[in-house]
Design a protein around this motif. Structure first.
Motif, PDB file in Angstrom:
ATOM      1  N   ILE A  78      55.501  66.968  66.991  1.00 45.96           N
ATOM      2  CA  ILE A  78      55.482  66.013  68.111  1.00 45.96           C
ATOM      3  C   ILE A  78      54.173  66.121  68.878  1.00 45.96           C
ATOM      4  CG2 ILE A  78      56.596  65.328  70.260  1.00 45.96           C
ATOM      5  CD1 ILE A  78      58.219  64.646  67.758  1.00 45.96           C
ATOM      6  N   PHE A  79      53.705  67.337  69.128  1.00 47.49           N
ATOM      7  CA  PHE A  79      52.446  67.514  69.860  1.00 47.49           C
ATOM      8  C   PHE A  79      51.287  66.835  69.126  1.00 47.49           C
ATOM      9  CE2 PHE A  79      54.354  71.830  71.297  1.00 47.49           C
ATOM     10  CZ  PHE A  79      55.114  71.190  72.257  1.00 47.49           C
ATOM     11  N   PRO A 125      49.728  67.287  59.048  1.00 43.01           N
ATOM     12  CA  PRO A 125      49.531  66.852  60.434  1.00 43.01           C
ATOM     13  C   PRO A 125      48.901  65.465  60.526  1.00 43.01           C
ATOM     14  CG  PRO A 125      47.841  68.419  59.804  1.00 43.01           C
ATOM     15  CD  PRO A 125      48.823  68.378  58.669  1.00 43.01           C
ATOM     16  N   GLY A 126      48.307  65.026  59.455  1.00 39.79           N
ATOM     17  CA  GLY A 126      47.671  63.709  59.444  1.00 39.79           C
ATOM     18  C   GLY A 126      46.852  63.534  58.185  1.00 39.79           C
ATOM     19  N   SER A 180      54.864  56.064  56.241  1.00 41.76           N
ATOM     20  CA  SER A 180      54.856  57.203  57.151  1.00 41.76           C
ATOM     21  C   SER A 180      54.210  58.406  56.475  1.00 41.76           C
ATOM     22  CB  SER A 180      56.283  57.560  57.571  1.00 41.76           C
ATOM     23  OG  SER A 180      57.061  57.897  56.437  1.00 41.76           O
ATOM     24  N   LYS A 181      53.675  59.292  57.272  1.00 40.89           N
ATOM     25  CA  LYS A 181      53.061  60.483  56.707  1.00 40.89           C
ATOM     26  C   LYS A 181      54.143  61.454  56.242  1.00 40.89           C
ATOM     27  CE  LYS A 181      52.608  63.725  60.583  1.00 40.89           C
ATOM     28  NZ  LYS A 181      53.401  64.782  59.919  1.00 40.89           N
ATOM     29  N   HIS A 182      53.790  62.284  55.293  1.00 39.84           N
ATOM     30  CA  HIS A 182      54.696  63.311  54.799  1.00 39.84           C
ATOM     31  C   HIS A 182      54.815  64.413  55.863  1.00 39.84           C
ATOM     32  CE1 HIS A 182      56.305  66.552  52.302  1.00 39.84           C
ATOM     33  NE2 HIS A 182      56.574  65.645  51.379  1.00 39.84           N
ATOM     34  N   MET A 197      48.767  77.259  59.688  1.00 38.87           N
ATOM     35  CA  MET A 197      47.297  77.272  59.691  1.00 38.87           C
ATOM     36  C   MET A 197      46.731  75.878  59.475  1.00 38.87           C
ATOM     37  SD  MET A 197      46.712  80.752  57.473  1.00 38.87           S
ATOM     38  CE  MET A 197      44.997  80.370  57.110  1.00 38.87           C
ATOM     39  N   GLY A 198      47.386  75.085  58.631  1.00 36.10           N
ATOM     40  CA  GLY A 198      46.927  73.719  58.401  1.00 36.10           C
ATOM     41  C   GLY A 198      46.950  72.893  59.670  1.00 36.10           C
ATOM     42  N   TYR A 199      47.992  73.064  60.460  1.00 33.74           N
ATOM     43  CA  TYR A 199      48.093  72.344  61.731  1.00 33.74           C
ATOM     44  C   TYR A 199      47.100  72.897  62.750  1.00 33.74           C
ATOM     45  CZ  TYR A 199      52.165  69.482  60.588  1.00 33.74           C
ATOM     46  OH  TYR A 199      52.997  68.531  60.053  1.00 33.74           O
TER      47      TYR A 199
END
Length: 560
Positions: free
Chosen positions: A264-265, A470-471, A464-466, A305-307
């Motif tokens: 959400i953030f 995060p993007g 929609s993204k998986h 870590m990816g986020y």
């Protein structure tokens, strides 16, 4: 009819003998062919995973363990959840719901489809559970997840998810006052939603059910967790913010619970909060990994870590972003070597290169080999890196090399189509159109380039993204705006940048692009707005990005 005391004693003896005989003749289920996860539960911290009160259990003596297993399941602590349910099986082989619990622990409805071994395992567990004595509600639970595992040889993954959701709906309609039934139904409903369904009707319905439950049970981990998953969309993310700020406190010892709020953030561009919660997730994941396999790294750590890298890039902090990459490069052993680790291992170096527009770095990217990942099994994940390499070659005017990367993308798309993974095939198709567009631009075919890039952006807007990401590595909207800016069409570029920022608030390159387009359009006030926002977003991190220097120079020259 009256009986004498002696007669009653005689009848009682006979009954006891018969019951004893039945029990002695009743053989335990044969589990020899099922790979069940056993061992001591590894719970970091003081074992706080939220509060649940599951109605279906096998004995009061095991009720506490059963509720713990359900709590672990609700925060996707799948391995430990399975071990807890298997502990119940070992203590009571005739506990039907313990077999249900294992079947649920290996069903990852929001993640990747299970492989054949998992489906076979689930089918065997359900077959055993069906033969054991159980309550009516337990029978409904088992029948529901059984709809997912049965006929897996002939029915596709999506169909079986929908069958499970339908069975849970029927159960929910009969047990609306049972919180756990409602929670598992909401999750099944959310998991059955098609990524291509832009109405988000199932997500909205699931969220509505869960929000009502959350009022009554504010410390339930599943309710909070699944609200976040239901609202993990640009249009719905504001509805999940208050829950996102609660979930980590509900299940503080779950690495996944610490990470999930960042979904959400990230949607809302709240980078400081995303960084904070993912740092906690990494810490919790490291704790767990040390208890399971010292020296190895758990997928939840890599996922967080990816986020973190994504968030660090948006605040212009390349130093911390590259520190994560340098740390990743030290990893040798990871567990499990799954789609999450493959995604992050490919995404981090790709993202670092292209977000910084370091095209030389992008062109020289290579898939990490130390992690012992079979990259051939992950065509979508590996395509991220080939997409970044292609962009690097295009900007370096090495179109022949870019074409080779494009050919690899075509091959990846074909592999995904062959295994009927239409969602990921479509993701690669967007990358293909994007690369084709920029190759045509370099060749001077402006109209064709714009047409292809507009098509890519439209495709991405409808998908929609998986949840694992995060993007996008670079959003198609942003790349379309970049192309318009390259073609000296700043007014059109500004509109696309602003559309991109609506969908992805506070992206560093989105803000910079909008400011640059506004400046070139002569709209100095709007340029000021976006440059100031960019500076505010990055000022406490002492960003060394050249875009920040440009923003400050623009403001000093025009508004001091």
């Amino acid at each position: 009819m009256k009986y004498s005391i002696n007669t009653l004693l005689y009848l009682g003896t006979i009954c006891c003998f018969l019951l004893s005989s039945c029990k002695d003749n009743n053989t335990s289920p044969d589990l020899s062919s099922i790979n069940l996860q056993r061992g001591e539960l590894k719970l970091c911290g003081n074992g706080q995973f939220g509060e649940v009160n599951f109605s279906e259990f096998c004995s009061y003596e095991t009720r506490e363990t059963f509720n713990l297993a359900i709590s672990l399941l609700h925060s996707f602590e799948y391995l430990e959840a399975e071990k807890a349910f298997v502990k119940l099986i070992d203590e009571d082989p005739e506990c039907a719901m313990a077999y249900w619990g294992v079947a649920m622990s290996i069903y990852h409805g929001l993640w990747a489809p299970p492989d054949q071994s998992v489906l076979e395992k689930g089918a065997k567990l359900i077959a055993i559970a069906e033969k054991l004595p159980k309550s009516k509600k337990s029978e409904q639970y088992i029948e529901a997840i059984g709809a997912f595992y049965k006929n897996w040889e002939t029915l596709d993954h999506q169909t079986r998810k929908e069958k499970y959701a339908q069975k849970m709906l029927e159960m929910y309609q009969k047990n609306k006052n049972d919180t756990e039934v409602a929670v598992f139904y909401a999750l099944a409903l959310r998991a059955s939603a098609l990524p291509s369904d832009n109405s988000l009707s199932k997500q909205r319905e699931a969220g509505k059910i869960l929000e009502e439950l959350f009022k009554e049970e504010p410390n339930h981990p599943g309710i909070a967790h699944y609200i976040i998953h239901s609202y993990d969309y640009p249009e719905l993310a504001p509805l999940g913010l208050s829950t996102a700020r609660r979930y980590a406190d509900i299940a503080p010892n779950s690495a996944h619970a610490q990470h999930m709020p960042s979904h959400i953030f990230t949607r809302l561009g709240l980078w400081d909060e995303s960084i904070s919660t993912n740092l906690k997730s990494v810490e919790s994941a490291i704790c767990y990994a040390e208890s399971i396999a010292p020296g190895a790294h758990w997928d939840e750590e890599v996922h967080a870590m990816g986020y973190l890298v994504y968030a660090y890039l948006q605040i212009g902090n390349n130093k911390l972003a590259y520190q994560q990459y340098d740390y990743l490069k030290t990893f040798k052993e990871v567990f499990p070597a799954n789609f999450k680790i493959a995604y992050t291992a490919a995404a981090i170096p790709s993202r670092l290169a292209v977000e910084n527009k370091n095209w030389e770095e992008a062109a020289n990217l290579e898939l990490p080999q130390k992690l012992e990942i079979e990259w051939a099994d992950f065509p979508w994940q590996s395509s991220l890196l080939h997409f970044a390499k292609a962009l690097g070659y295009i900007h370096l005017d090495k179109l022949d090399f870019a074409q080779k990367e494009l050919d690899i993308l075509y091959s990846s798309k074909q592999k995904l189509e062959n295994i009927k993974d239409s969602y990921k095939a479509n993701q690669v198709a967007i990358q293909i159109k994007t690369i084709e567009a920029w190759i045509q631009l370099k060749k001077g075919n402006t109209d064709t380039a714009l047409s292809l890039m507009i098509s890519a952006a439209e495709m991405e807007s409808k998908t929609s993204k998986h949840p694992v990401t995060p993007g996008e590595i670079l959003p198609a909207d942003e790349l379309l705006a970049d192309m318009l800016l390259t073609l000296n069409q700043p007014e059109k570029a500004l509109k696309i940048y602003e559309l991109n920022l609506e969908r992805r608030p506070n992206r560093f390159n989105g803000l910079y692009g909008a400011a640059t387009a506004a400046k070139k359009s002569g709209d100095l006030e709007k340029a000021r707005f976006y440059f100031e926002k960019l500076i505010t977003q990055t000022e406490k991190y002492n960003s060394e990005r050249v875009e920040i220097k440009e923003a400050k120079e623009f403001l000093e020259h025009n508004f001091v």
